[in-house]
Design an enzyme around this catalytic site. Structure first.
Site, PDB file in Angstrom:
ATOM      1  N   GLU A  31       7.917  -7.027   1.597  1.00 46.23           N
ATOM      2  CA  GLU A  31       7.352  -6.420   0.392  1.00 46.23           C
ATOM      3  C   GLU A  31       5.936  -6.967   0.227  1.00 46.23           C
ATOM      4  OE1 GLU A  31       8.087  -5.906  -4.422  1.00 46.23           O
ATOM      5  OE2 GLU A  31       9.410  -7.223  -3.275  1.00 46.23           O
ATOM      6  N   LYS A  43     -14.522  -2.367  -6.145  1.00 44.52           N
ATOM      7  CA  LYS A  43     -15.540  -2.797  -5.179  1.00 44.52           C
ATOM      8  C   LYS A  43     -15.045  -2.708  -3.736  1.00 44.52           C
ATOM      9  CE  LYS A  43     -17.503  -6.159  -8.401  1.00 44.52           C
ATOM     10  NZ  LYS A  43     -17.836  -7.580  -8.575  1.00 44.52           N
ATOM     11  N   GLY A  44     -13.829  -2.227  -3.544  1.00 45.61           N
ATOM     12  CA  GLY A  44     -13.265  -2.141  -2.198  1.00 45.61           C
ATOM     13  C   GLY A  44     -12.594  -3.406  -1.722  1.00 45.61           C
ATOM     14  N   ASN A  74      -1.314   4.611 -11.810  1.00 50.42           N
ATOM     15  CA  ASN A  74      -2.356   3.754 -11.237  1.00 50.42           C
ATOM     16  C   ASN A  74      -3.019   4.451 -10.047  1.00 50.42           C
ATOM     17  OD1 ASN A  74      -3.982   1.739 -10.243  1.00 50.42           O
ATOM     18  ND2 ASN A  74      -2.353   0.233  -9.987  1.00 50.42           N
ATOM     19  N   TYR A  81      -4.351   1.745  -1.603  1.00 46.20           N
ATOM     20  CA  TYR A  81      -3.239   1.531  -0.674  1.00 46.20           C
ATOM     21  C   TYR A  81      -3.255   2.566   0.440  1.00 46.20           C
ATOM     22  CZ  TYR A  81      -1.322  -1.604  -4.244  1.00 46.20           C
ATOM     23  OH  TYR A  81      -1.131  -2.617  -5.141  1.00 46.20           O
ATOM     24  N   LYS A  83      -5.884   4.189   1.627  1.00 46.17           N
ATOM     25  CA  LYS A  83      -7.010   3.875   2.519  1.00 46.17           C
ATOM     26  C   LYS A  83      -6.656   2.745   3.482  1.00 46.17           C
ATOM     27  CE  LYS A  83     -10.777   5.144  -0.585  1.00 46.17           C
ATOM     28  NZ  LYS A  83     -11.898   4.580  -1.370  1.00 46.17           N
TER      29      LYS A  83
END
Length: 125
Positions: A31, A43-44, A74, A81, A83
């Site tokens: 998990e 900001k990545g 969200n 997630y 990406k």
């Protein structure tokens, strides 16, 4: 397994969050949990940290699959997630709360067999 996320854009590295994997060695899955400071979002950093954690999970610990839960409203988290390599796997209906309202909790997973791109892990010599 826990990793600290650092913001490297300033003069000195600043810790802004953590990623955690809770492995189940018997079936080679884990998990995934990420916590990022509010000022570090957008900001990545979450995407990059998630991708690095998956890289470690698949290329160092030899996991087959990593999964997570995320609240359906969200949208920025879900995009991050995706990406990084996660895909939708299902939903737990009305399992969570978002701003005081019940909402679905989405299940996402990433498979080692689908993890694309080169690993940034370098072998020890």
């Amino acid at each position: 397994m826990r990793f600290t996320i650092y913001d490297l854009t300033g003069e000195t590295p600043v810790p802004v969050g953590v990623t955690t994997m809770l492995p189940d060695p018997a079936v080679r899955t884990a998990e995934y949990i990420v916590m990022l400071a509010p000022e570090a979002r957008g900001k990545g950093l979450g995407t990059a940290a998630t991708r690095l954690t998956l890289d470690y999970a698949f290329h160092v610990t030899n996991l087959r699959m990593v999964w997570l839960k995320v609240l359906a409203p969200n949208k920025p988290g879900i995009r991050a997630y995706e990406k990084a390599g996660f895909r939708a796997a299902g939903a737990l209906r009305e399992a969570g709360y978002w701003l005081g309202q019940s909402c679905d909790e989405l299940i996402m997973d990433a498979l080692a067999s689908e993890f694309t791109g080169p690993s940034v892990i370098t072998p020890l010599r």
